[in-house]
Design an enzyme around this catalytic site. Sequence first.
Site, PDB file in Angstrom:
ATOM      1  N   TYR A  47       0.848  -1.200   0.000  1.00  0.00           N
ATOM      2  CA  TYR A  47       0.000   0.000   0.000  1.00  0.00           C
ATOM      3  C   TYR A  47       0.875   1.238   0.000  1.00  0.00           C
ATOM      4  CZ  TYR A  47      -5.020  -0.200  -0.004  1.00  0.00           C
ATOM      5  OH  TYR A  47      -6.301  -0.288  -0.419  1.00  0.00           O
ATOM      6  N   GLU A  49      -0.518   4.827  -0.543  1.00  0.00           N
ATOM      7  CA  GLU A  49      -1.298   6.048  -0.800  1.00  0.00           C
ATOM      8  C   GLU A  49      -0.424   7.273  -0.591  1.00  0.00           C
ATOM      9  OE1 GLU A  49      -4.801   5.736   1.627  1.00  0.00           O
ATOM     10  OE2 GLU A  49      -5.826   4.496   0.152  1.00  0.00           O
ATOM     11  N   ASP A 193      -5.558  14.106 -25.156  1.00  0.00           N
ATOM     12  CA  ASP A 193      -5.547  12.717 -24.712  1.00  0.00           C
ATOM     13  C   ASP A 193      -4.847  11.929 -25.824  1.00  0.00           C
ATOM     14  OD1 ASP A 193      -6.057  10.046 -24.273  1.00  0.00           O
ATOM     15  OD2 ASP A 193      -8.199  10.305 -23.884  1.00  0.00           O
ATOM     16  N   THR A 219      -2.671   6.628 -22.117  1.00  0.00           N
ATOM     17  CA  THR A 219      -2.530   5.280 -21.578  1.00  0.00           C
ATOM     18  C   THR A 219      -1.056   4.909 -21.708  1.00  0.00           C
ATOM     19  OG1 THR A 219      -2.842   4.236 -23.717  1.00  0.00           O
ATOM     20  CG2 THR A 219      -4.818   4.553 -22.371  1.00  0.00           C
ATOM     21  N   LYS A 222      -0.799   1.132 -25.078  1.00  0.00           N
ATOM     22  CA  LYS A 222      -1.096   1.079 -26.511  1.00  0.00           C
ATOM     23  C   LYS A 222       0.241   1.185 -27.256  1.00  0.00           C
ATOM     24  CE  LYS A 222      -5.787   2.519 -25.550  1.00  0.00           C
ATOM     25  NZ  LYS A 222      -6.889   3.476 -25.734  1.00  0.00           N
ATOM     26  N   ARG A 228      -0.905  -2.097 -18.662  1.00  0.00           N
ATOM     27  CA  ARG A 228      -2.148  -1.333 -18.737  1.00  0.00           C
ATOM     28  C   ARG A 228      -2.122  -0.244 -17.681  1.00  0.00           C
ATOM     29  NH1 ARG A 228      -4.864  -4.205 -22.090  1.00  0.00           N
ATOM     30  NH2 ARG A 228      -6.427  -2.594 -22.198  1.00  0.00           N
TER      31      ARG A 228
HETATM   32  C1  LIG Z   1      -7.934   3.790 -24.968  1.00  0.00           C
HETATM   33  C2  LIG Z   1      -8.296   5.199 -24.713  1.00  0.00           C
HETATM   34  C3  LIG Z   1      -8.563   5.661 -23.427  1.00  0.00           C
HETATM   35  C4  LIG Z   1      -8.843   4.784 -22.249  1.00  0.00           C
HETATM   36  O1  LIG Z   1      -7.950   3.961 -21.806  1.00  0.00           O
HETATM   37  P1  LIG Z   1      -8.326   2.838 -20.735  1.00  0.00           P
HETATM   38  O2  LIG Z   1      -7.007   2.504 -20.213  1.00  0.00           O
HETATM   39  O3  LIG Z   1      -9.015   1.770 -21.491  1.00  0.00           O
HETATM   40  O4  LIG Z   1      -9.201   3.463 -19.710  1.00  0.00           O
HETATM   41  C5  LIG Z   1      -8.752   7.023 -23.234  1.00  0.00           C
HETATM   42  N1  LIG Z   1      -8.715   7.865 -24.265  1.00  0.00           N
HETATM   43  C6  LIG Z   1      -8.509   7.450 -25.523  1.00  0.00           C
HETATM   44  C7  LIG Z   1      -8.480   8.438 -26.617  1.00  0.00           C
HETATM   45  C8  LIG Z   1      -8.298   6.092 -25.797  1.00  0.00           C
HETATM   46  O5  LIG Z   1      -8.133   5.690 -27.052  1.00  0.00           O
END
Ligand SMILES: *Cc1c(COP(=O)(O)O)cnc(C)c1O
Length: 426
Positions: A47, A49, A193, A219, A222, A228
Site C-alpha cells: 500500500y 497512498e 488525450d 494510456t 497502446k 495497462r
Molecule cells: C484507450 C483510450 C482511453 C482509455 O484507456 P483505458 O485505459 O481503457 O481506460 C482514453 N482515451 C482514448 C483516446 C483512448 O483511445
Amino acid sequence: MKRDNLVFEILEKEVKRQMTGIELIASENFVSDQVLKAMGSVMTNKYAEGYPGRRYYGGCQHVDETEQLAIDRLKELFGAEWVNVQPHSGAQANMAVFLTLLQPGDKFMGLDLSHGGHLSHGSPVNSSGILYHPIAYQVDPDTGLIDYDRMEEVALKEKPKLILAGASAYSRDWDYKRMREIADKIGAWLMADIAHPAGLIAVKLLNDPLEYCHVVTSTTHKTLRGPRGGIILMGKDFDNPFGKTTPKGDIRKMSSLFDSGVFPGIQGGPLEHVIASKAVAFGEALTEEYRQYMKQVKKNAEVMAAGFVSLGYHVISGGTDNHLMLIDLRNKFPEISGRKVENTLVQADITVNKNMVPFDSRSPFLTSGLRIGTPAITTRGMKEEHMTPIVEFIDRIISDIDNENLIATVKKEVNEMMADFPMFAW
Ligand SMILES: *Cc1c(COP(=O)(O)O)cnc(C)c1O
C-alpha cells in the site's frame, strides 16, 4: 496452496491465442518479458497512498524508488515538466483531469464519439457525460479530417471551459497550435488525450501536444507498449500562461491540484507493481530500438492503408499519419456490417475491431467500419513486406464472407505465418 489449474490452464490458452493469431487491434500491443515480470512482482503487496516521499504508510522506501524512476523516465521521454504515473487507466487519467479543471455541469468540448472520440470524452454512459456537459466537434464529411474552422465556430458560440484533442479512431495528426488559439480566444483549458499515438509522439514522429496543451493524458499500454495504465503530463514551458487562463496560479500549483485529482480525488492506493512496470516500459521507450520500432509501426500502417485503398476500400481520410486506419465498408460491401467482419475474421485468427465511421448509418453494435492498427504485429517483427499478405487475408474473407472452407484455409495460412514471428515475452 494448491496450484489453481483452472485459471492457469485458461492463461495457457490465452498465450496460444496471442501467439498464433494476427493481432490488428489498434489499441493493443505485446509487452516485453521484463515489463511483464515487473508487473507480476511483489510490489502488488504494498500500500502506498500518497506520492514518493509523502506516503500515508510505512515501508514505502522501495516503491518510492520505482515510482520516482517511472516519473523521471517519463519526464525525459516527453520533455515534460511534471507527470503523474498513478492513474489506473487512461479513462482514470481523464477523470482526474476533469475533476481538477471542471465543476459538475461545466461544458467541455471533444471529438464526437461516432467520429473517433473516446467513451471518456463525453459519452452519456460515462462519468464525463454524466457529470459534465459535453459538446462535440466533428470531422469534415468529405475529407475525414478534423474541421477546425467549424470547431472554432462552435467553441466561440458555446464557450466550453475545456477543449479536448485526441481520439481512439483518427488516423491523422492534430493541429494543437490551432486548437490552442481557439482555446485562448475563449479562455478555455486545452487538454490532449494521446492514449493511442503516445509512442509516436514520444519519438517525434507526430506533433508535440506538450508545446501547446495545458495538460496531456495517455494510456501506457497502446503504442507505448507498457503495462495497462494511465499517465498525466504537463507542459514544457514554465511560463506558459496557466496564470492567464486560471485564477489557480502557476504550474507548480496546478501540478499539485492534478496530483490531488488522482489521489485522493478518484483513486486510493496506487498499483505499485504496475508503476514499477511502467518504469521499465518508459526505460525501453527511451532506447534507439524503440524509436526504430515506432518508425516501423508507422511504415507498416502506411503500406497497409495503401494496400486497402488499392483494393478499392474506402480508408477514411485516404490514409494514415499514425499507427492505425479506419475503413468504411459501405462503398465496397454495403450489406456487410463491421460486426460481421470482426466476427468472421476472428474465426480465421485475425483480430480487428468493428468501429463506427463518421456519419455512420449503422448502430455502434453493428457499425459500418473496421479499425486496424499495426503496433502489435510490428512488435512481433513484421515489416512492410508482410502487410500485403495480411490485407489479402482480410480482403479474401470479406469478399466471400460466408465461405467456411475459405475461413479454415485462411486460418491455417495465418497460423503458419505467425509461427515465424516469436513473441518476445515467451
Ligand atoms: C484507450 C483510450 C482511453 C482509455 O484507456 P483505458 O485505459 O481503457 O481506460 C482514453 N482515451 C482514448 C483516446 C483512448 O483511445
